[in-house]
Design an enzyme around this catalytic site. Structure first.
Site, mmCIF file in Angstrom:
data_model
loop_
_atom_site.group_PDB
_atom_site.id
_atom_site.type_symbol
_atom_site.label_atom_id
_atom_site.label_comp_id
_atom_site.label_asym_id
_atom_site.label_seq_id
_atom_site.Cartn_x
_atom_site.Cartn_y
_atom_site.Cartn_z
ATOM 1 N N ASP A 1 -3.510 7.398 4.937
ATOM 2 C CA ASP A 1 -3.024 6.030 5.118
ATOM 3 C C ASP A 1 -3.583 5.473 6.430
ATOM 4 O OD1 ASP A 1 -1.582 3.715 4.714
ATOM 5 O OD2 ASP A 1 0.293 4.537 5.501
ATOM 6 N N GLU A 2 -3.663 4.151 6.535
ATOM 7 C CA GLU A 2 -4.143 3.481 7.754
ATOM 8 C C GLU A 2 -5.495 4.054 8.200
ATOM 9 O OE1 GLU A 2 -2.705 0.906 8.554
ATOM 10 O OE2 GLU A 2 -0.537 1.036 8.318
ATOM 11 N N LYS B 1 0.811 -1.217 0.000
ATOM 12 C CA LYS B 1 0.000 0.000 0.000
ATOM 13 C C LYS B 1 0.847 1.272 0.000
ATOM 14 C CE LYS B 1 -0.723 0.039 5.017
ATOM 15 N NZ LYS B 1 0.101 1.234 5.284
ATOM 16 N N THR B 2 2.011 1.248 0.672
ATOM 17 C CA THR B 2 2.867 2.441 0.678
ATOM 18 C C THR B 2 3.314 2.766 -0.739
ATOM 19 O OG1 THR B 2 3.638 1.875 2.891
ATOM 20 C CG2 THR B 2 4.928 3.491 1.673
ATOM 21 N N GLN C 1 -7.193 -5.083 9.939
ATOM 22 C CA GLN C 1 -6.066 -4.725 10.802
ATOM 23 C C GLN C 1 -6.412 -3.561 11.736
ATOM 24 O OE1 GLN C 1 -1.924 -5.069 9.129
ATOM 25 N NE2 GLN C 1 -3.021 -5.099 7.172
ATOM 26 N N ARG D 1 2.576 -10.982 10.062
ATOM 27 C CA ARG D 1 3.937 -10.430 10.158
ATOM 28 C C ARG D 1 4.951 -11.431 9.607
ATOM 29 N NH1 ARG D 1 2.468 -6.216 9.428
ATOM 30 N NH2 ARG D 1 0.480 -7.261 9.275
#
Length: 654
Positions: free
Chosen positions: A200-201, A17-18, A231, A587
């Site tokens: 973002d987020e 996504k970044t 998340q 992770r």
């Protein structure tokens, strides 16, 4: 390629996504959008830095730069320019948690509300919820004394902050929202500046952040948000899952894009994650997939007790290093909370395995750093009474409670700040000559260093001279009984000077106010330690979000730990705990080990453990229960036995 209107990007874990945000920023600029009219907002300084670097590399020829910032940094930038209509000066101070606690302790003492069982931290936590609309302020639990106290003390706390020209972290957001609502001209100014907004987020936004972004987007509606409802793990601090779930309703005409390909993990890990998270009802449908191959199955191990669990994890890590040459830095142990790190630390030490615990005491919460920071704060903001109270006795200079009380009375009577009162100490009739002399000396020091810091040059030399002039290192040596303890604290002071030197070297327009802002919003020392940290990473689920490791151990997957006992009966609690487990699973890149115990010591008693309900949601075809030596290759078993023997001998020798 999207240009105008609202867009929701549902970005699964490890889906890049970044990269999507930075590519979209670059594409907007290539299509002729002015760089300075693009605003990208995220939650961490690390993410903001990463995005800035990527965009800079992509659009080298562009004039101007897009604004890439955290929510708090953005609001601070706006308030530094626009706060005066709200009754504050532009040189306001930002209070850290410890300073908020000290202030609340003083308020509780003043109103005779405080005793040892009544924690100021609890009151501040309720006030923070009220500020963030996490709980409606008019709904008060009459049977909860902390709730009642919080309602009564909130106005006093707010008034005390304003008197000292200080803000807490919540105020940065809250006052910016107030500013926009009460000053349409100011709001329109920033709407015109930020015509293309990205967040973002987005699943982590709270009500205030939602309102801020909605106001900034305005009727133009060029708002692109990126997030993953699976998340969303910060409900306990006010994050509103509904912000992302209802985005399409709140912004009609939304284009929704799903990023489901994962570039991080093997397929068995992703199938385990999908198998768990699909049991949540409040979510937007998506399923992670990868073309990296199946990889090893997810390993599930049942230990006897807490110590056995930690020892097995340490032994397995030693085996991975010996047999597969897995570097310690590529391994993480994830647990529910930092209180679980102790046994793993002991077991890793026994195996002589280096490790780093993430989430320890912040460098800036240490006494010596807080003392010198207090001096810097009163130099930058003479109205900061809390910092004055700390600085005046660090080191002590003969100004006791009586003298400070007289100085405070004089300051209030003459409508001046405490620093100016120090300079006029000879006008205070009841002040003893020694106290008056000490007051005038402190006034001279603060004025002298204010003038030096205002030049913004050689700030490290100025700070070094300040520390020397107030004899702070001698004070530390007297304060701590052993030379080793004093030396460690003097080393911390030297690191602090290095931090201000680093700040000055990277900032185009350095200032003491800017350095204090950097301290408040970015922990310089932790940034440095992040680059040099070595060994196995010990980390909580919440802190692990956004990170990735080739090998992950998830420990303590038992009922009342994961899910936590407090969440079991709470509305939406189980679903948030399931999302927490999902974050932990995703992770892992190559290998995932999950552990639980047969029994565990709780409240001083050995208690039988119940495996977490989430373990039963992992598909059987992608996981396996393992014994001590199960599925080991001969060389792995040999390395395991060797390390087991060495660990035993180390215990024997100890």
């Amino acid at each position: 390629m999207h240009f105008e209107g609202p867009m929701l990007i549902l970005a699964g874990a490890g889906s890049g996504k970044t990269r999507v945000i930075t590519m979209r920023t670059a594409h907007l600029i290539e299509k002729g959008v002015k760089a300075s009219s693009i605003l990208a907002v995220t939650f961490t300084n690390k993410a903001a830095r990463e995005m800035k670097e990527r965009v800079r590399a992509m659009v080298k020829s562009s004039k101007g730069k897009p604004i890439i910032s955290t929510f708090h940094s953005l609001c601070l930038r706006i308030l530094r320019r626009e706060i005066e209509p709200l009754g504050y000066k532009k040189n306001f101070t930002i209070y850290a948690t410890s300073e908020q606690v000290s202030l609340m302790r003083n308020i509780l003492s003043e109103v005779k509300f405080y005793d040892k069982s009544f924690k100021p931290e609890a009151v501040l936590e309720r006030i923070s919820r009220t500020k963030n609309d996490f709980k409606s302020p008019e709904v008060v639990d009459e049977d909860d004394p902390v709730e009642i106290a919080s309602e009564l003390l909130y106005p006093k706390y707010r008034e005390a902050l304003k008197t000292m020209n200080a803000l807490d972290f919540d105020d940065l957001l809250l006052l910016t929202l107030q500013l926009f609502r009460e000053n349409p001209v100011v709001l329109e100014k920033y709407r015109e500046q930020y015509k293309y907004i990205m967040v973002d987020e987005y699943q982590d936004t709270n009500r205030i952040q939602y309102d801020l972004i909605k106001l900034l987007a305005g009727e133009r509606g060029n708002l692109c948000v990126v997030g993953d409802d699976d998340q969303s793990i910060y409900g306990w601090r006010g994050a509103d899952l509904g912000n992302i779930l209802n985005f399409g309703k709140d912004f009609p005409g939304t284009l929704t894009v799903r990023l489901e390909q994962n570039y991080r993990s093997f397929d068995n890990i992703l199938k385990a994650a999908n198998g768990v998270i699909k049991n949540n009802e409040k979510r937007m449908e998506k399923s992670l997939w990868t073309d990296r191959g199946d990889g090893p199955k997810v390993n599930i191990f049942k230990a006897v007790d807490t110590e056995d669990e930690a020892e097995w994890v340490a032994e397995r890590i030693a085996m991975l290093k010996e047999a597969k040459n897995v570097a310690y830095e590529k391994i993480a142990v994830i647990y529910r909370a930092n209180i679980f790190s102790k046994h793993f630390e002991e077991a890793l030490r026994m195996q002589r395995i280096p490790y780093t615990v993430v989430g320890g005491t912040s460098y800036f919460e240490r006494k010596e750093v807080m003392d010198i920071t207090a001096w810097l704060k009163i130099i930058a903001n003479p109205s900061d009474g809390m910092s004055f109270m700390r600085a005046v006795n660090s080191p002590k200079r003969g100004l006791g409670p009586s003298a400070i009380g007289k100085l405070t009375e004089f300051a209030h009577a003459n409508s001046i700040d405490l620093i100016e009162a120090l300079g006029r100490a000879n006008e205070i009739e009841r002040l003893k000559p020694n106290a008056a002399a000490s007051s005038e000396e402190m006034y001279r020091i603060t004025r002298h260093y204010r003038e030096r810091f205002l030049t913004g040059k050689k700030m490290d030399k100025t700070l070094t001279d300040l520390i020397e002039e107030i004899n702070y290192k001698d004070y530390i040596i007297r304060l701590y009984k052993t030379p080793e303890a004093a030396y460690r604290r003097i080393e911390n002071l030297d690191s602090f000077v290095e931090s201000i030197n680093h700040y000055e070297s990277v900032e185009q327009d350095p200032s003491i106010q800017g350095f204090l802002e950097t301290m408040a919003l970015t922990d310089l020392i932790e940034d440095k330690e992040e680059k040099t940290a070595s060994g196995v990473t010990l980390i909580s689920f919440h802190s692990s979000k956004g990170l990735e490791f080739p090998v992950v151990f998830i420990a303590g997957t038992e009922e009342e730990i994961l899910p936590h006992r407090k969440s079991i009966d709470a509305e939406g609690g189980i679903e948030e705990e399931r999302r927490l487990f999902y974050v932990g699973i995703t992770r892992a890149m190559k290998e995932l080990f999950i552990t639980y115990t047969d029994h565990r010591k709780r409240y001083g008693k050995e208690t039988p453990s119940v495996p977490s309900r989430f373990l039963y949601e992992i598909p059987e075809d992608v996981s396996k229960e393992i014994e001590r030596f199960a599925e080991m290759e001969p060389e792995e078993e040999e390395a395991y036995v060797k390390n087991l023997y060495e660990g035993f001998m180390a215990k024997l020798n100890k």
